[in-house]
Design a protein around this motif. Structure first.
Motif, PDB file in Angstrom:
ATOM      1  N   GLU A 140       0.834  -1.208   0.000  1.00  0.00           N
ATOM      2  CA  GLU A 140       0.000   0.000   0.000  1.00  0.00           C
ATOM      3  C   GLU A 140       0.873   1.264   0.000  1.00  0.00           C
ATOM      4  OE1 GLU A 140      -3.586   0.384   0.020  1.00  0.00           O
ATOM      5  OE2 GLU A 140      -3.255  -1.643  -0.750  1.00  0.00           O
ATOM      6  N   ASP A 141       2.029   1.153   0.646  1.00  0.00           N
ATOM      7  CA  ASP A 141       2.895   2.330   0.802  1.00  0.00           C
ATOM      8  C   ASP A 141       3.619   2.723  -0.479  1.00  0.00           C
ATOM      9  OD1 ASP A 141       2.713   2.886   3.855  1.00  0.00           O
ATOM     10  OD2 ASP A 141       2.976   0.724   3.689  1.00  0.00           O
ATOM     11  N   VAL A 142       3.544   1.846  -1.496  1.00  0.00           N
ATOM     12  CA  VAL A 142       4.049   2.233  -2.824  1.00  0.00           C
ATOM     13  C   VAL A 142       2.935   2.160  -3.873  1.00  0.00           C
ATOM     14  CG1 VAL A 142       6.498   1.735  -2.459  1.00  0.00           C
ATOM     15  CG2 VAL A 142       4.948  -0.120  -3.129  1.00  0.00           C
ATOM     16  N   LEU A 143       1.704   1.970  -3.437  1.00  0.00           N
ATOM     17  CA  LEU A 143       0.568   1.997  -4.369  1.00  0.00           C
ATOM     18  C   LEU A 143      -0.246   3.269  -4.081  1.00  0.00           C
ATOM     19  CD1 LEU A 143      -0.257  -1.830  -4.316  1.00  0.00           C
ATOM     20  CD2 LEU A 143       0.465  -0.499  -6.308  1.00  0.00           C
ATOM     21  N   ILE A 144      -1.153   3.207  -3.095  1.00  0.00           N
ATOM     22  CA  ILE A 144      -1.868   4.451  -2.769  1.00  0.00           C
ATOM     23  C   ILE A 144      -0.871   5.523  -2.316  1.00  0.00           C
ATOM     24  CG2 ILE A 144      -2.412   3.854  -0.346  1.00  0.00           C
ATOM     25  CD1 ILE A 144      -5.146   5.227  -0.755  1.00  0.00           C
ATOM     26  N   GLY A 145       0.205   5.079  -1.666  1.00  0.00           N
ATOM     27  CA  GLY A 145       1.227   6.032  -1.217  1.00  0.00           C
ATOM     28  C   GLY A 145       1.808   6.828  -2.379  1.00  0.00           C
ATOM     29  N   LYS A 146       1.994   6.136  -3.506  1.00  0.00           N
ATOM     30  CA  LYS A 146       2.545   6.802  -4.689  1.00  0.00           C
ATOM     31  C   LYS A 146       1.466   7.598  -5.432  1.00  0.00           C
ATOM     32  CE  LYS A 146       5.350   5.785  -8.758  1.00  0.00           C
ATOM     33  NZ  LYS A 146       5.696   4.771  -9.764  1.00  0.00           N
ATOM     34  N   VAL A 147       0.316   6.946  -5.657  1.00  0.00           N
ATOM     35  CA  VAL A 147      -0.738   7.573  -6.456  1.00  0.00           C
ATOM     36  C   VAL A 147      -1.269   8.838  -5.775  1.00  0.00           C
ATOM     37  CG1 VAL A 147      -3.101   7.245  -7.325  1.00  0.00           C
ATOM     38  CG2 VAL A 147      -1.401   5.409  -7.569  1.00  0.00           C
ATOM     39  N   ARG A 148      -1.410   8.755  -4.462  1.00  0.00           N
ATOM     40  CA  ARG A 148      -1.964   9.888  -3.703  1.00  0.00           C
ATOM     41  C   ARG A 148      -0.860  10.789  -3.134  1.00  0.00           C
ATOM     42  NH1 ARG A 148      -7.380  11.123  -4.132  1.00  0.00           N
ATOM     43  NH2 ARG A 148      -8.624   9.228  -4.346  1.00  0.00           N
ATOM     44  N   GLU A 149       0.378  10.478  -3.469  1.00  0.00           N
ATOM     45  CA  GLU A 149       1.531  11.276  -3.001  1.00  0.00           C
ATOM     46  C   GLU A 149       1.493  11.471  -1.485  1.00  0.00           C
ATOM     47  OE1 GLU A 149       1.749  14.816  -5.394  1.00  0.00           O
ATOM     48  OE2 GLU A 149       2.005  13.682  -7.256  1.00  0.00           O
ATOM     49  N   LEU A 150       1.334  10.354  -0.780  1.00  0.00           N
ATOM     50  CA  LEU A 150       1.260  10.404   0.681  1.00  0.00           C
ATOM     51  C   LEU A 150       2.647  10.524   1.316  1.00  0.00           C
ATOM     52  CD1 LEU A 150      -1.465   7.640   1.272  1.00  0.00           C
ATOM     53  CD2 LEU A 150      -1.778  10.116   0.984  1.00  0.00           C
ATOM     54  N   ALA A 151       3.677  10.388   0.497  1.00  0.00           N
ATOM     55  CA  ALA A 151       5.055  10.545   0.978  1.00  0.00           C
ATOM     56  C   ALA A 151       5.852  11.192  -0.156  1.00  0.00           C
ATOM     57  CB  ALA A 151       5.647   9.180   1.343  1.00  0.00           C
ATOM     58  N   PRO A 152       6.984  11.841   0.179  1.00  0.00           N
ATOM     59  CA  PRO A 152       7.807  12.461  -0.872  1.00  0.00           C
ATOM     60  C   PRO A 152       8.310  11.414  -1.872  1.00  0.00           C
ATOM     61  CG  PRO A 152       8.563  13.114   1.338  1.00  0.00           C
ATOM     62  CD  PRO A 152       7.569  12.003   1.522  1.00  0.00           C
ATOM     63  N   ALA A 153       8.561  11.851  -3.094  1.00  0.00           N
ATOM     64  CA  ALA A 153       8.964  10.933  -4.168  1.00  0.00           C
ATOM     65  C   ALA A 153      10.222  10.144  -3.803  1.00  0.00           C
ATOM     66  CB  ALA A 153       9.177  11.710  -5.468  1.00  0.00           C
ATOM     67  N   ASP A 154      11.180  10.773  -3.129  1.00  0.00           N
ATOM     68  CA  ASP A 154      12.414  10.034  -2.823  1.00  0.00           C
ATOM     69  C   ASP A 154      12.177   8.980  -1.731  1.00  0.00           C
ATOM     70  OD1 ASP A 154      12.088  11.940  -0.863  1.00  0.00           O
ATOM     71  OD2 ASP A 154      14.224  12.450  -0.717  1.00  0.00           O
ATOM     72  N   GLU A 155      11.206   9.228  -0.857  1.00  0.00           N
ATOM     73  CA  GLU A 155      10.843   8.218   0.151  1.00  0.00           C
ATOM     74  C   GLU A 155      10.145   7.025  -0.528  1.00  0.00           C
ATOM     75  OE1 GLU A 155      11.321   7.149   3.015  1.00  0.00           O
ATOM     76  OE2 GLU A 155       9.548   5.967   3.547  1.00  0.00           O
ATOM     77  N   ILE A 156       9.249   7.300  -1.455  1.00  0.00           N
ATOM     78  CA  ILE A 156       8.603   6.208  -2.207  1.00  0.00           C
ATOM     79  C   ILE A 156       9.687   5.382  -2.902  1.00  0.00           C
ATOM     80  CG2 ILE A 156       7.047   5.650  -4.127  1.00  0.00           C
ATOM     81  CD1 ILE A 156       5.423   6.796  -1.865  1.00  0.00           C
ATOM     82  N   GLU A 157      10.606   6.070  -3.529  1.00  0.00           N
ATOM     83  CA  GLU A 157      11.693   5.413  -4.250  1.00  0.00           C
ATOM     84  C   GLU A 157      12.512   4.512  -3.306  1.00  0.00           C
ATOM     85  OE1 GLU A 157      12.084   5.389  -7.415  1.00  0.00           O
ATOM     86  OE2 GLU A 157      13.972   4.258  -7.350  1.00  0.00           O
ATOM     87  N   ARG A 158      12.792   5.011  -2.108  1.00  0.00           N
ATOM     88  CA  ARG A 158      13.564   4.249  -1.127  1.00  0.00           C
ATOM     89  C   ARG A 158      12.856   2.940  -0.751  1.00  0.00           C
ATOM     90  NH1 ARG A 158      13.696   3.048   4.246  1.00  0.00           N
ATOM     91  NH2 ARG A 158      11.668   4.030   4.588  1.00  0.00           N
ATOM     92  N   ARG A 159      11.528   2.980  -0.751  1.00  0.00           N
ATOM     93  CA  ARG A 159      10.764   1.852  -0.209  1.00  0.00           C
ATOM     94  C   ARG A 159      10.917   0.562  -1.011  1.00  0.00           C
ATOM     95  NH1 ARG A 159       5.266   5.204   1.510  1.00  0.00           N
ATOM     96  NH2 ARG A 159       6.213   6.211   3.342  1.00  0.00           N
ATOM     97  N   TYR A 160      11.083   0.668  -2.337  1.00  0.00           N
ATOM     98  CA  TYR A 160      11.199  -0.574  -3.125  1.00  0.00           C
ATOM     99  C   TYR A 160      12.387  -1.403  -2.633  1.00  0.00           C
ATOM    100  CZ  TYR A 160       8.026   1.939  -6.247  1.00  0.00           C
ATOM    101  OH  TYR A 160       6.962   2.636  -6.753  1.00  0.00           O
TER     102      TYR A 160
END
Lengths: 285, 285
Positions: A140-160
């Motif tokens: 969810e943290d890289v799906l809705i998290g990404k689509v809804r921009e619930l975290a900064p782009a570099d944090e999303i990137e870190r998560r993978y």
């Protein structure tokens, strides 16, 4: 290894549905039934036969877990109405509840948000001997998290990368991870949402927010594609299961679980006590 | 109210098995089948019919829980091999796993021992909408706790009142409590333990400590009698279920759960949104 209840498959479901190099979600037909050689009306008997086998394998897994430390983790991700609940009810529900550890991840609480995104997930990793099921997950943290921009782009990137490290760690600890996306088409979702609106016994399952998410369908499909590109690893592969036909999705997920358990191949453990001495003690009471 | 699937009962199971004033455990015949008017071979069909009803009632309970706040808690206590596991597998297992919250209480950990005996129990109280199941419970602290003198006598004495206060608190919060002792005879236990020793697929379930506990049978029966005398309250009554016949015990516990849910009588909730407006929004996508 092919489970004895799985003769109705014309091909290995794991191989057919596994996300490998070059996989493209937009080429998957949600109406398809890869590998299933029989008809819908046969699918119920096939599901029942598989259920008995799954149940016995889980018991063996539990019985042998003191020695093996092995567990299974089924991760379920999907758009709304795709059938996660039906998988849990009809596939996981055939296993002894004592052998199942179910965790449903909703929108994170303030306490959960105060920690790294994997914190709440770690608390729900299945114990040895159990089949853990994540109804939604760290993805969810890289799906809705990404689509809804619930975290900064570099944090999303870190998560993978963090996810791959985490899943490697679980695998090293004996947890076999099976990641499933149930894939429905937008038209099928519309029909299912409409049915929820139509039926008094289903209206409680409908939330106006479902339509808001639906309007972001293409962004979600992009986010899923990135998830597959970045996190379908040999130790924790993704499987995309066409799910417009619920009966197929249930059979396919059951078969993925059976394949995983048969690969672990758990055996009844040898007794850790002297059977004859215990029989004598017992009969003396 | 009699569930429609429960026509095979010749009397109300709840009334027949409830521990009331003057109840004496030593007068219960573990071979008995109170209230069941049919034969063993009919019991499987009756269990299946009840399972469907139980499953639907639980879904209604969940659907309406935002409003009602209601939950059910099944407490299971018994001597070893009496069939708790079978109840969980065959009765609770018929309910959607998403509607069940199962907690198995084993010997307390050092952390748990550092708290009051109810501390670990409170953490497992079922959420609204769920059927919680305690496989062993806070009653261990006045059963093995008393028999094995794991706490001073005045602390054991204090616990009966603490339990009643705790259960009153849960009841006030909307949790319906159903407390079940599965009652087998010592001879039946010997046969079942012997079977575990005989079968390679059951040997892992046998522990030498089972015989040690068995040798304390009369002390355990006394401790159960005191539990019944002190904690079978109108809001949280005990039911003693004769369990030498596994099929009867399963039917009886299922019927107790059905009776509890029918007494709550949960209904599908009215939608909290405008159905027509949502249909328009949906069809516009």
């Amino acid at each position: 290894m092919t489970p004895k209840s799985q003769k109705h498959w014309t091909g290995d479901v794991g191989t057919l549905l596994r996300v490998g190099k070059g996989f493209r979600l937009d080429r998957v037909d949600a109406n398809d039934t890869p590998g299933y050689g029989r008809r819908k009306r046969d699918s119920i008997d096939d599901l029942v036969a598989g259920a008995d086998e799954l149940s016995e394998l889980q018991e063996r897994l539990y019985a042998s877990s003191d020695v093996s430390g092995a567990a299974v983790l089924l991760v379920l991700q999907a758009m709304d109405t795709a059938g996660k609940g039906g998988i849990i009810r009809h596939v996981v529900g055939s296993v002894d509840p004592q052998g199942v550890q179910l965790a449903a991840f909703k929108a994170p609480t303030p306490e959960e948000l105060a920690h790294d995104f994997l914190w709440r997930i770690r608390g729900q990793v299945p114990e040895a001997g159990k089949i853990g099921v994540f109804d939604r997950s760290h993805y969810e943290d890289v799906l809705i998290g990404k689509v809804r921009e619930l975290a900064p782009a570099d944090e999303i990137e870190r998560r993978y990368g963090a996810i791959n490290d985490f899943e490697q760690e679980l695998t090293d600890a004996g947890v076999r991870i099976v990641k499933v996306m149930l894939h429905i088409s937008p038209d099928e979702q519309r029909d299912r949402l409409e049915e929820r609106l139509d039926r008094p016994d289903k209206q409680w399952k409908y939330h106006p927010g479902d339509v808001d998410e639906r309007m972001l369908w293409p962004a979600y499909m992009d986010a899923f594609q990135t998830v597959f590109d970045r996190t379908s690893t040999p130790q924790a592969p993704w499987y995309v299961v066409p799910a417009n036909r619920k009966w197929y999705a249930r059979l396919a997920v059951q078969s993925l679980l059976l394949g995983t358990l048969l690969d672990i191949d758990p055996h009844w453990p040898a007794p850790t006590y002297d059977v004859e001495a215990e029989r004598e003690r017992l009969l003396a009471t």
